[in-house]
Write a protein that holds these residues in place. Structure first.
Motif, short mmCIF file in Angstrom:
data_model
loop_
_atom_site.label_atom_id
_atom_site.label_comp_id
_atom_site.label_asym_id
_atom_site.label_seq_id
_atom_site.Cartn_x
_atom_site.Cartn_y
_atom_site.Cartn_z
N LYS A 1 25.27 -12.41 2.19
CA LYS A 1 24.08 -11.55 2.07
C LYS A 1 22.97 -12.34 1.39
O LYS A 1 22.79 -12.29 0.18
N CYS A 2 22.24 -13.10 2.20
CA CYS A 2 21.14 -13.90 1.66
C CYS A 2 19.91 -13.00 1.50
O CYS A 2 20.00 -11.78 1.66
N HIS A 3 18.74 -13.57 1.28
CA HIS A 3 17.53 -12.79 1.00
C HIS A 3 17.17 -11.82 2.13
O HIS A 3 16.54 -10.80 1.89
N SER A 4 17.64 -12.13 3.33
CA SER A 4 17.35 -11.26 4.49
C SER A 4 18.63 -10.69 5.08
O SER A 4 18.56 -9.89 6.01
N ALA A 5 19.75 -11.13 4.58
CA ALA A 5 21.08 -10.80 5.12
C ALA A 5 21.29 -11.37 6.52
O ALA A 5 22.28 -11.03 7.19
N TRP A 6 20.43 -12.26 6.98
CA TRP A 6 20.60 -12.85 8.30
C TRP A 6 21.76 -13.83 8.36
O TRP A 6 22.21 -14.20 9.43
N GLY A 7 22.25 -14.24 7.19
CA GLY A 7 23.45 -15.08 7.17
C GLY A 7 24.62 -14.35 7.83
O GLY A 7 25.45 -14.95 8.51
N LYS A 8 24.62 -13.04 7.62
CA LYS A 8 25.71 -12.23 8.23
C LYS A 8 25.51 -12.14 9.74
O LYS A 8 26.47 -12.19 10.51
N LYS B 1 23.47 -30.70 5.93
CA LYS B 1 22.68 -31.03 7.13
C LYS B 1 21.60 -29.97 7.39
O LYS B 1 20.95 -29.97 8.43
N PHE B 2 21.37 -29.10 6.44
CA PHE B 2 20.42 -27.99 6.62
C PHE B 2 19.02 -28.50 6.91
O PHE B 2 18.50 -29.36 6.20
N GLY B 3 18.44 -27.99 7.99
CA GLY B 3 17.06 -28.31 8.33
C GLY B 3 16.84 -29.76 8.71
O GLY B 3 15.71 -30.24 8.72
N LEU C 1 16.89 -18.77 15.90
CA LEU C 1 16.83 -19.35 14.55
C LEU C 1 18.12 -19.11 13.77
O LEU C 1 18.52 -19.92 12.94
N ARG C 2 18.79 -18.02 14.07
CA ARG C 2 20.04 -17.71 13.34
C ARG C 2 21.13 -18.72 13.69
O ARG C 2 22.03 -18.97 12.89
N VAL C 3 21.03 -19.30 14.86
CA VAL C 3 22.02 -20.32 15.27
C VAL C 3 21.59 -21.70 14.77
O VAL C 3 22.32 -22.38 14.07
N ILE C 4 20.32 -22.09 15.09
CA ILE C 4 19.93 -23.48 14.78
C ILE C 4 19.65 -23.69 13.30
O ILE C 4 19.73 -24.82 12.81
N VAL C 5 19.29 -22.63 12.56
CA VAL C 5 18.96 -22.78 11.14
C VAL C 5 20.11 -22.32 10.24
O VAL C 5 20.62 -23.09 9.43
N CYS C 6 20.54 -21.09 10.42
CA CYS C 6 21.50 -20.50 9.47
C CYS C 6 22.90 -21.12 9.56
O CYS C 6 23.66 -21.06 8.59
N GLN C 7 23.22 -21.73 10.68
CA GLN C 7 24.56 -22.31 10.85
C GLN C 7 24.87 -23.27 9.71
O GLN C 7 25.99 -23.27 9.18
N ASN C 8 23.90 -24.07 9.31
CA ASN C 8 24.11 -25.07 8.24
C ASN C 8 23.60 -24.59 6.90
O ASN C 8 23.06 -25.38 6.13
N CYS C 9 23.73 -23.29 6.62
CA CYS C 9 23.25 -22.76 5.35
C CYS C 9 24.43 -22.29 4.49
O CYS C 9 25.43 -21.81 5.02
N TYR C 10 24.27 -22.43 3.19
CA TYR C 10 25.30 -21.94 2.25
C TYR C 10 25.53 -20.45 2.44
O TYR C 10 26.65 -19.94 2.30
N TYR C 11 24.47 -19.72 2.82
CA TYR C 11 24.57 -18.26 2.94
C TYR C 11 25.05 -17.80 4.31
O TYR C 11 25.03 -16.61 4.61
N HIS C 12 25.51 -18.75 5.15
CA HIS C 12 26.08 -18.36 6.43
C HIS C 12 27.22 -17.37 6.17
O HIS C 12 28.13 -17.65 5.40
N GLY C 13 27.16 -16.18 6.80
CA GLY C 13 28.20 -15.17 6.59
C GLY C 13 28.01 -14.38 5.30
O GLY C 13 28.80 -13.48 5.01
S1 SF4 Z 1 19.03 -18.10 3.51
FE1 SF4 Z 1 19.77 -16.68 5.09
S2 SF4 Z 1 18.14 -16.61 6.62
FE2 SF4 Z 1 17.77 -18.42 5.31
S3 SF4 Z 1 18.78 -20.06 6.40
FE3 SF4 Z 1 20.24 -19.28 4.91
S4 SF4 Z 1 21.46 -17.78 6.06
FE4 SF4 Z 1 19.61 -18.18 7.24
#
Ligand code: SF4
Length: 171
Positions: free
Chosen positions: A76-83, A96-98, A62-74
Protein backbone atom coordinates in the motif's frame (compact mmCIF):
# COMPACT_ATOMS: atom_id res chain seq x y z
CA UNK A 1 36.58 7.12 -3.10
CA UNK A 2 33.86 5.20 -4.88
CA UNK A 3 30.31 6.69 -4.90
CA UNK A 4 28.17 5.19 -2.09
CA UNK A 5 25.57 2.78 -3.51
CA UNK A 6 22.07 4.30 -3.25
CA UNK A 7 19.76 2.30 -1.05
CA UNK A 8 16.31 2.36 0.50
CA UNK A 9 15.41 5.18 2.89
CA UNK A 10 15.23 3.17 6.13
CA UNK A 11 13.06 5.85 7.77
CA UNK A 12 10.48 5.52 5.01
CA UNK A 13 6.95 4.20 5.57
CA UNK A 14 6.29 0.47 5.20
CA UNK A 15 2.82 1.43 3.99
CA UNK A 16 0.91 4.71 3.58
CA UNK A 17 -2.36 5.60 5.35
CA UNK A 18 -5.74 5.14 3.67
CA UNK A 19 -6.14 8.93 3.86
CA UNK A 20 -2.92 9.42 1.84
CA UNK A 21 -4.12 6.88 -0.74
CA UNK A 22 -7.56 8.49 -1.11
CA UNK A 23 -6.18 12.05 -1.46
CA UNK A 24 -3.51 10.91 -3.95
CA UNK A 25 -6.02 9.04 -6.13
CA UNK A 26 -8.61 11.80 -5.92
CA UNK A 27 -6.10 14.39 -7.21
CA UNK A 28 -4.73 12.13 -9.96
CA UNK A 29 -8.20 11.26 -11.33
CA UNK A 30 -9.35 14.90 -11.03
CA UNK A 31 -6.21 15.79 -13.02
CA UNK A 32 -7.02 13.30 -15.81
CA UNK A 33 -10.74 14.17 -15.98
CA UNK A 34 -10.38 17.97 -15.80
CA UNK A 35 -7.47 17.81 -18.26
CA UNK A 36 -9.65 15.72 -20.56
CA UNK A 37 -12.48 18.24 -20.24
CA UNK A 38 -10.20 21.23 -21.02
CA UNK A 39 -9.01 19.36 -24.15
CA UNK A 40 -12.65 18.47 -24.95
CA UNK A 41 -13.56 22.18 -24.88
CA UNK A 42 -10.86 22.71 -27.55
CA UNK A 43 -11.88 19.64 -29.63
CA UNK A 44 -14.03 16.76 -28.30
CA UNK A 45 -12.02 14.00 -29.99
CA UNK A 46 -8.79 15.25 -28.38
CA UNK A 47 -10.53 15.26 -25.00
CA UNK A 48 -11.49 11.59 -25.38
CA UNK A 49 -7.97 10.65 -26.57
CA UNK A 50 -6.40 12.46 -23.58
CA UNK A 51 -8.78 10.72 -21.16
CA UNK A 52 -8.30 7.26 -22.68
CA UNK A 53 -4.52 7.59 -22.95
CA UNK A 54 -4.26 8.89 -19.38
CA UNK A 55 -6.35 6.06 -17.89
CA UNK A 56 -4.60 3.29 -19.89
CA UNK A 57 -1.18 4.59 -18.86
CA UNK A 58 -2.01 5.20 -15.18
CA UNK A 59 -4.06 2.05 -14.55
CA UNK A 60 -2.12 -0.22 -16.91
CA UNK A 61 1.18 0.44 -18.67
CA UNK A 62 2.93 2.48 -15.94
CA UNK A 63 1.98 -0.09 -13.31
CA UNK A 64 3.98 -2.69 -15.23
CA UNK A 65 6.98 -0.68 -16.48
CA UNK A 66 7.41 1.45 -13.33
CA UNK A 67 5.95 -0.32 -10.29
CA UNK A 68 7.45 -3.73 -11.13
CA UNK A 69 10.84 -2.57 -9.83
CA UNK A 70 9.52 -0.72 -6.78
CA UNK A 71 9.87 -1.61 -3.10
CA UNK A 72 6.11 -1.00 -2.77
CA UNK A 73 5.21 -3.57 -5.43
CA UNK A 74 2.29 -5.50 -3.87
CA UNK A 75 2.17 -2.99 -0.99
CA UNK A 76 0.00 0.00 0.00
CA UNK A 77 2.15 2.82 -1.33
CA UNK A 78 1.05 6.49 -1.53
CA UNK A 79 -1.51 5.58 -4.21
CA UNK A 80 -1.89 1.87 -3.44
CA UNK A 81 -0.98 1.21 -7.08
CA UNK A 82 1.69 -1.20 -5.88
CA UNK A 83 -1.19 -3.57 -5.18
CA UNK A 84 -2.59 -3.01 -8.69
CA UNK A 85 0.85 -3.69 -10.16
CA UNK A 86 1.01 -7.04 -8.32
CA UNK A 87 -2.10 -8.09 -10.28
CA UNK A 88 -0.20 -7.57 -13.55
CA UNK A 89 3.35 -8.72 -12.84
CA UNK A 90 5.83 -10.17 -10.34
CA UNK A 91 8.18 -8.01 -8.30
CA UNK A 92 11.45 -7.05 -9.98
CA UNK A 93 14.57 -5.43 -8.52
CA UNK A 94 14.17 -2.03 -6.86
CA UNK A 95 17.83 -1.20 -7.55
CA UNK A 96 16.74 -1.08 -11.22
CA UNK A 97 13.87 1.34 -10.51
CA UNK A 98 13.39 3.95 -13.21
CA UNK A 99 16.54 2.76 -15.00
CA UNK A 100 17.23 3.34 -18.70
CA UNK A 101 14.33 4.84 -20.64
CA UNK A 102 11.78 4.44 -17.82
CA UNK A 103 12.74 7.67 -16.03
CA UNK A 104 12.37 9.83 -19.19
CA UNK A 105 9.09 8.02 -20.07
CA UNK A 106 7.59 8.90 -16.67
CA UNK A 107 8.72 12.52 -16.97
CA UNK A 108 7.47 12.88 -20.57
CA UNK A 109 4.12 11.30 -19.70
CA UNK A 110 3.33 13.51 -16.70
CA UNK A 111 4.84 16.56 -18.39
CA UNK A 112 2.57 16.16 -21.43
CA UNK A 113 -0.46 15.36 -19.22
CA UNK A 114 0.11 18.80 -17.63
CA UNK A 115 1.14 20.86 -20.66
CA UNK A 116 -1.24 19.61 -23.39
CA UNK A 117 -4.47 20.84 -21.67
CA UNK A 118 -2.78 24.13 -20.71
CA UNK A 119 -1.64 24.81 -24.29
CA UNK A 120 -4.92 23.69 -25.91
CA UNK A 121 -6.89 25.61 -23.27
CA UNK A 122 -5.08 28.87 -24.11
CA UNK A 123 -5.65 28.33 -27.86
CA UNK A 124 -9.32 27.55 -27.21
CA UNK A 125 -9.76 30.77 -25.17
CA UNK A 126 -8.08 32.85 -27.92
CA UNK A 127 -10.27 31.20 -30.58
CA UNK A 128 -13.53 31.54 -28.65
CA UNK A 129 -13.34 33.41 -25.35
CA UNK A 130 -15.47 32.30 -22.36
CA UNK A 131 -15.15 32.86 -18.64
CA UNK A 132 -16.07 29.22 -18.05
CA UNK A 133 -12.99 28.08 -20.00
CA UNK A 134 -10.78 30.29 -17.81
CA UNK A 135 -12.36 28.82 -14.66
CA UNK A 136 -11.72 25.29 -15.97
CA UNK A 137 -8.09 26.13 -16.85
CA UNK A 138 -7.42 27.64 -13.41
CA UNK A 139 -9.06 24.64 -11.74
CA UNK A 140 -6.91 22.25 -13.80
CA UNK A 141 -3.75 24.24 -12.99
CA UNK A 142 -4.48 24.18 -9.24
CA UNK A 143 -5.12 20.41 -9.30
CA UNK A 144 -1.82 19.77 -11.12
CA UNK A 145 0.06 22.04 -8.71
CA UNK A 146 -1.44 20.22 -5.69
CA UNK A 147 -0.77 16.76 -7.11
CA UNK A 148 2.58 17.17 -8.86
CA UNK A 149 4.27 19.67 -6.52
CA UNK A 150 2.68 20.33 -3.10
CA UNK A 151 1.38 16.85 -2.19
CA UNK A 152 4.28 15.08 -3.91
CA UNK A 153 6.95 16.76 -1.76
CA UNK A 154 5.23 15.39 1.36
CA UNK A 155 4.64 11.94 -0.16
CA UNK A 156 8.24 11.56 -1.37
CA UNK A 157 9.68 12.68 1.99
CA UNK A 158 8.13 9.53 3.61
CA UNK A 159 8.96 7.12 0.77
CA UNK A 160 11.42 4.21 1.10
CA UNK A 161 12.34 4.64 -2.58
CA UNK A 162 13.28 8.33 -2.36
CA UNK A 163 17.02 7.76 -2.87
CA UNK A 164 16.47 5.23 -5.71
CA UNK A 165 13.70 7.09 -7.58
CA UNK A 166 14.91 9.50 -10.35
CA UNK A 167 11.71 11.54 -10.00
CA UNK A 168 11.75 11.92 -6.22
CA UNK A 169 10.85 15.42 -4.94
CA UNK A 170 12.69 14.75 -1.67
CA UNK A 171 16.36 13.63 -1.65
S1 SF4 B 1 5.39 4.05 -5.00
FE1 SF4 B 1 3.60 2.88 -5.71
S2 SF4 B 1 2.94 3.94 -7.58
FE2 SF4 B 1 5.04 4.63 -7.11
S3 SF4 B 1 6.32 3.26 -8.29
FE3 SF4 B 1 6.15 2.40 -6.24
S4 SF4 B 1 4.45 0.93 -6.39
FE4 SF4 B 1 4.33 2.28 -8.17
Amino acid sequence: MSEQKKDLFEGGLEQYSTFDVLVDNLLIFLWIFTGGYVCWLFMPVIGWIYLGFGLIMVLGILRVIVCQNCYYHGKKCHSAWGKLSAMYCRQGDYYKFGAGIIGPVILTFWGSMALVPLILGVISIIQNFSLFKIVMMVTFFIIVLLSAVILRKNTCSKCKMKYLCPGSASK
